[in-house]
Design a protein around this motif. Structure first.
Motif, PDB file in Angstrom:
ATOM      1  N   LYS A 392      38.516  46.240  28.020  1.00  0.00           N
ATOM      2  CA  LYS A 392      38.663  44.807  28.261  1.00  0.00           C
ATOM      3  C   LYS A 392      39.402  44.148  27.107  1.00  0.00           C
ATOM      4  O   LYS A 392      39.304  44.565  25.950  1.00  0.00           O
ATOM      5  CB  LYS A 392      37.294  44.147  28.466  1.00  0.00           C
ATOM      6  CG  LYS A 392      36.392  44.138  27.242  1.00  0.00           C
ATOM      7  CD  LYS A 392      35.060  43.469  27.556  1.00  0.00           C
ATOM      8  CE  LYS A 392      34.132  43.481  26.343  1.00  0.00           C
ATOM      9  NZ  LYS A 392      32.827  42.851  26.650  1.00  0.00           N
ATOM     10  N   GLU A 394      40.699  40.204  25.300  1.00  0.00           N
ATOM     11  CA  GLU A 394      40.200  38.840  25.098  1.00  0.00           C
ATOM     12  C   GLU A 394      41.368  37.860  25.152  1.00  0.00           C
ATOM     13  O   GLU A 394      42.457  38.136  24.668  1.00  0.00           O
ATOM     14  CB  GLU A 394      39.491  38.752  23.758  1.00  0.00           C
ATOM     15  CG  GLU A 394      38.789  37.430  23.508  1.00  0.00           C
ATOM     16  CD  GLU A 394      38.133  37.386  22.135  1.00  0.00           C
ATOM     17  OE1 GLU A 394      36.925  37.172  22.064  1.00  0.00           O
ATOM     18  OE2 GLU A 394      38.856  37.569  21.136  1.00  0.00           O
ATOM     19  N   VAL A 415      37.556  34.354  26.836  1.00  0.00           N
ATOM     20  CA  VAL A 415      37.015  35.095  27.987  1.00  0.00           C
ATOM     21  C   VAL A 415      37.568  36.508  27.994  1.00  0.00           C
ATOM     22  O   VAL A 415      38.599  36.800  27.373  1.00  0.00           O
ATOM     23  CB  VAL A 415      37.352  34.390  29.326  1.00  0.00           C
ATOM     24  CG1 VAL A 415      36.733  33.008  29.372  1.00  0.00           C
ATOM     25  CG2 VAL A 415      38.857  34.323  29.547  1.00  0.00           C
ATOM     26  N   GLY A 416      36.868  37.406  28.709  1.00  0.00           N
ATOM     27  CA  GLY A 416      37.296  38.789  28.843  1.00  0.00           C
ATOM     28  C   GLY A 416      38.198  38.962  30.055  1.00  0.00           C
ATOM     29  O   GLY A 416      38.091  38.222  31.041  1.00  0.00           O
ATOM     30  N   GLU A 417      39.086  39.944  29.963  1.00  0.00           N
ATOM     31  CA  GLU A 417      40.035  40.211  31.040  1.00  0.00           C
ATOM     32  C   GLU A 417      40.054  41.710  31.330  1.00  0.00           C
ATOM     33  O   GLU A 417      40.110  42.533  30.402  1.00  0.00           O
ATOM     34  CB  GLU A 417      41.436  39.746  30.636  1.00  0.00           C
ATOM     35  CG  GLU A 417      42.476  39.817  31.734  1.00  0.00           C
ATOM     36  CD  GLU A 417      42.287  38.739  32.788  1.00  0.00           C
ATOM     37  OE1 GLU A 417      42.935  38.828  33.834  1.00  0.00           O
ATOM     38  OE2 GLU A 417      41.483  37.789  32.565  1.00  0.00           O
ATOM     39  N   VAL A 477      30.358  34.942  31.425  1.00  0.00           N
ATOM     40  CA  VAL A 477      31.758  34.712  31.086  1.00  0.00           C
ATOM     41  C   VAL A 477      31.887  34.509  29.576  1.00  0.00           C
ATOM     42  O   VAL A 477      32.783  35.072  28.932  1.00  0.00           O
ATOM     43  CB  VAL A 477      32.317  33.489  31.849  1.00  0.00           C
ATOM     44  CG1 VAL A 477      33.732  33.166  31.380  1.00  0.00           C
ATOM     45  CG2 VAL A 477      32.302  33.754  33.346  1.00  0.00           C
ATOM     46  N   SER A 479      29.852  35.552  27.232  1.00  0.00           N
ATOM     47  CA  SER A 479      29.560  36.805  26.529  1.00  0.00           C
ATOM     48  C   SER A 479      30.589  37.888  26.824  1.00  0.00           C
ATOM     49  O   SER A 479      30.503  38.993  26.277  1.00  0.00           O
ATOM     50  CB  SER A 479      28.165  37.308  26.907  1.00  0.00           C
ATOM     51  OG  SER A 479      28.121  37.645  28.294  1.00  0.00           O
ATOM     52  N   GLN A 480      31.546  37.575  27.714  1.00  0.00           N
ATOM     53  CA  GLN A 480      32.626  38.492  28.107  1.00  0.00           C
ATOM     54  C   GLN A 480      32.103  39.757  28.780  1.00  0.00           C
ATOM     55  O   GLN A 480      32.700  40.827  28.726  1.00  0.00           O
ATOM     56  CB  GLN A 480      33.509  38.848  26.914  1.00  0.00           C
ATOM     57  CG  GLN A 480      34.204  37.632  26.302  1.00  0.00           C
ATOM     58  CD  GLN A 480      35.144  37.991  25.169  1.00  0.00           C
ATOM     59  OE1 GLN A 480      35.513  39.148  24.975  1.00  0.00           O
ATOM     60  NE2 GLN A 480      35.536  36.984  24.392  1.00  0.00           N
ATOM     61  N   ASP A 481      30.952  39.628  29.447  1.00  0.00           N
ATOM     62  CA  ASP A 481      30.450  40.729  30.279  1.00  0.00           C
ATOM     63  C   ASP A 481      31.211  40.800  31.597  1.00  0.00           C
ATOM     64  O   ASP A 481      31.278  41.864  32.217  1.00  0.00           O
ATOM     65  CB  ASP A 481      28.951  40.553  30.553  1.00  0.00           C
ATOM     66  CG  ASP A 481      28.109  40.892  29.334  1.00  0.00           C
ATOM     67  OD1 ASP A 481      28.315  41.984  28.767  1.00  0.00           O
ATOM     68  OD2 ASP A 481      27.260  40.071  28.947  1.00  0.00           O
ATOM     69  N   SER A 483      34.585  38.603  34.049  1.00  0.00           N
ATOM     70  CA  SER A 483      35.771  37.755  33.918  1.00  0.00           C
ATOM     71  C   SER A 483      35.609  36.466  34.721  1.00  0.00           C
ATOM     72  O   SER A 483      34.819  36.412  35.672  1.00  0.00           O
ATOM     73  CB  SER A 483      37.004  38.507  34.423  1.00  0.00           C
ATOM     74  OG  SER A 483      36.914  38.729  35.822  1.00  0.00           O
TER      75      SER A 483
END
Length: 496
Positions: A392, A394, A415-417, A477, A479-481, A483
């Motif tokens: 992932k 950021e 956010v994570g992608e 979202v 915590s970027q667990d 997307s």
């Protein structure tokens, strides 16, 4: 009389089906079952193949077909065989290359290649945590797809001429009628892989280019998940646990198909299973066996449905009953009447939000006084895919994402992608997380139910201080667990 035990297969399935000979065991001497009307010359070939003298016992066609199905129902699923078939041979594609070019593999001299392919497909699906295997025939090919984390991923596209032997072999393993291709059929296959018990639910459906098959993989290793492992935040978990601690009433879990409702119910039953209470379930179908809990499979062909069985279940003196799904007004009415007698009832309902379950129950004819006095809680839930931790990336959230997720426009949210790597199969995701909203019936909600308030009024009152689905999802979202796109796929600001 049908023998109690069948020998390990000593003829190929093609030979046994075509020539009408099956080896039986459980006898003092080697015995071969012979289908009435079988070619006598086949017995000479059987004598050569077995290399020993054997007794002959004749059966009519129906009994012989039953013996044939039993003899070939359980294909070899030993770990060493599967590993050799998949890993040592270079993957599933190489198993396709092993298949002979005959029009029907089961009519060939050796049906082992198709068995290896099916075993390999199941083994690989389990390794990749697939919940289903879809086999869909089209004009020129057979599409074989896995459902992984809720999405279908194509893994093989063999020529369509291989569809018939693959489907026939699966039917044999599931004890289905291989000659019936005009009607849908349902069956089960029980397997053991790596010391884990795997129950495979088989469903066939005739389509334009042949029979479509779906294999639902039910892994008992993943069946008993605790409430603390579902992903609820601490406040929601505490409130839901309080609802389960009530001695009577109705608790509902709502959401679309594939949102994890059954898993939540099973986790709830495990919490309630203290050994002192009589817990019973009515399911269609029974997906997993729960130790210490009496489970009943519905059978609509004989009139064994949710409503009828629930009416009869009072004589079994239950403390807790789980009804697989409230589908109609009769089941809803009986479930609420059952709970009003001092028992606890758990069930599922297909609605988009917790408050939406109230409207659905009213439409089904449940009286306002029953709702107000009997309903204890409604849990709405969704599943979102978890970002792969290995790949992932950021980035800052866009203005549109901030607005859709309910953040302030000036917030700086990273956010994570999803990206994709070998470990996640280039999907960017690995596993799923549950998001929840819980409506508990307190004095204010009970008054609103009794006065037949609108769904909007009930929703506003229930979630004025508690989190909705989107609020629960926002923390994943941040915590970027997961997307933003994954959250917005299943729920949005202001509703489900």
């Amino acid at each position: 009389m049908m023998p109690s035990e069948l020998a390990p297969t000593q003829f190929t399935y093609a030979f046994a089906k075509d020539k009408g000979l099956v080896v039986l065991s459980g006898r003092d001497r080697l015995t071969v079952a012979v289908r009435q009307g079988a070619d006598p010359l086949a017995l000479i070939e059987a004598r050569r193949a077995l290399g020993d003298v054997f007794a002959v016992e004749a059966f009519d066609k129906d009994k012989y077909d039953q013996i044939l199905a039993e003899a070939f129902a359980t294909g070899p699923m030993a770990d060493d065989d599967i590993d050799a078939a998949v890993e040592s041979r270079g993957g599933l594609e190489s198993l396709i290359d092993d298949l002979p070019k005959a029009a029907d593999l089961l009519d060939g001299q050796d049906d082992a290649p198709v068995i290896r392919l099916i075993n390999g497909l199941i083994h690989e699906a389990i390794k990749r945590r697939a919940s289903d295997i879809h086999m869909d025939p089209f004009e020129s090919n057979l599409s074989i797809r896995y459902r992984i984390d809720g999405d279908l991923v194509e893994v093989l596209t063999p020529p369509r001429k291989l569809a018939a032997p693959i489907v026939s072999r699966i039917k044999v393993m599931a004890r289905l009628d291989i000659a019936e291709k005009r009607l849908p059929q349902d069956g089960r296959i029980s397997l053991s892989v790596g010391g884990r018990s795997i129950d495979v639910r088989v469903a066939t459906l005739p389509t334009r280019y042949g029979e479509r098959v779906v294999l639902r993989l039910l892994d008992t290793k993943n069946a008993l998940v605790g409430l603390t492992e579902l992903g609820m935040d601490e406040k929601t978990l505490a409130r839901f646990s309080d609802a389960l601690a009530q001695p009577n009433g109705v608790i509902l879990v709502t959401g679309p198909v594939g949102s994890g409702k059954t898993t939540t119910l099973y986790a709830s039953l495990s919490r309630l299973n203290n050994g002192r209470d009589n817990i019973m379930t009515l399911e269609d179908p029974v997906e997993y066996g729960l130790p210490g809990i009496s489970q009943t499979q519905m059978d609509h062909k004989v009139g064994l449905n949710f409503a009828a069985t629930l009416r009869s279940i009072l004589r079994q003196d239950p403390n807790v009953v789980m009804v697989g799904e409230i589908r109609d007004s009769e089941t809803a009415e009986v479930a609420f009447e059952f709970a009003s007698t001092g028992r606890l009832a758990l069930s599922t309902l297909h609605t988009n939000s917790a408050a939406g379950a109230i409207t659905r129950l009213r439409d089904m004819g449940v009286e306002a006084y029953l709702l107000a006095s009997t309903l204890r809680a409604v849990m709405a839930q969704r599943l979102v895919r978890r970002l792969c931790p290995n790949c992932k990336t950021e980035r800052p959230a866009t203005g549109a994402e901030l607005e859709a997720l309910g953040f302030s426009s000036g917030d700086a949210v990273m956010v994570g992608e999803p990206n994709g790597c070998f470990s996640c199969g280039n999907t960017g995701f690995d596993g799923r997380i549950g998001i929840y909203e819980l409506l508990t019936v307190d004095h204010e909600i009970r008054d609103l139910l009794g006065s037949e308030a609108s769904e909007h009024q009930i929703d506003e009152a229930a979630f004025s201080v508690h989190d909705r689905l989107i609020d629960n999802a926002r923390r994943y979202v941040v915590s970027q667990d997961t997307s933003p796109a994954e959250v917005l796929r299943v729920c949005r600001k202001g509703g489900a």
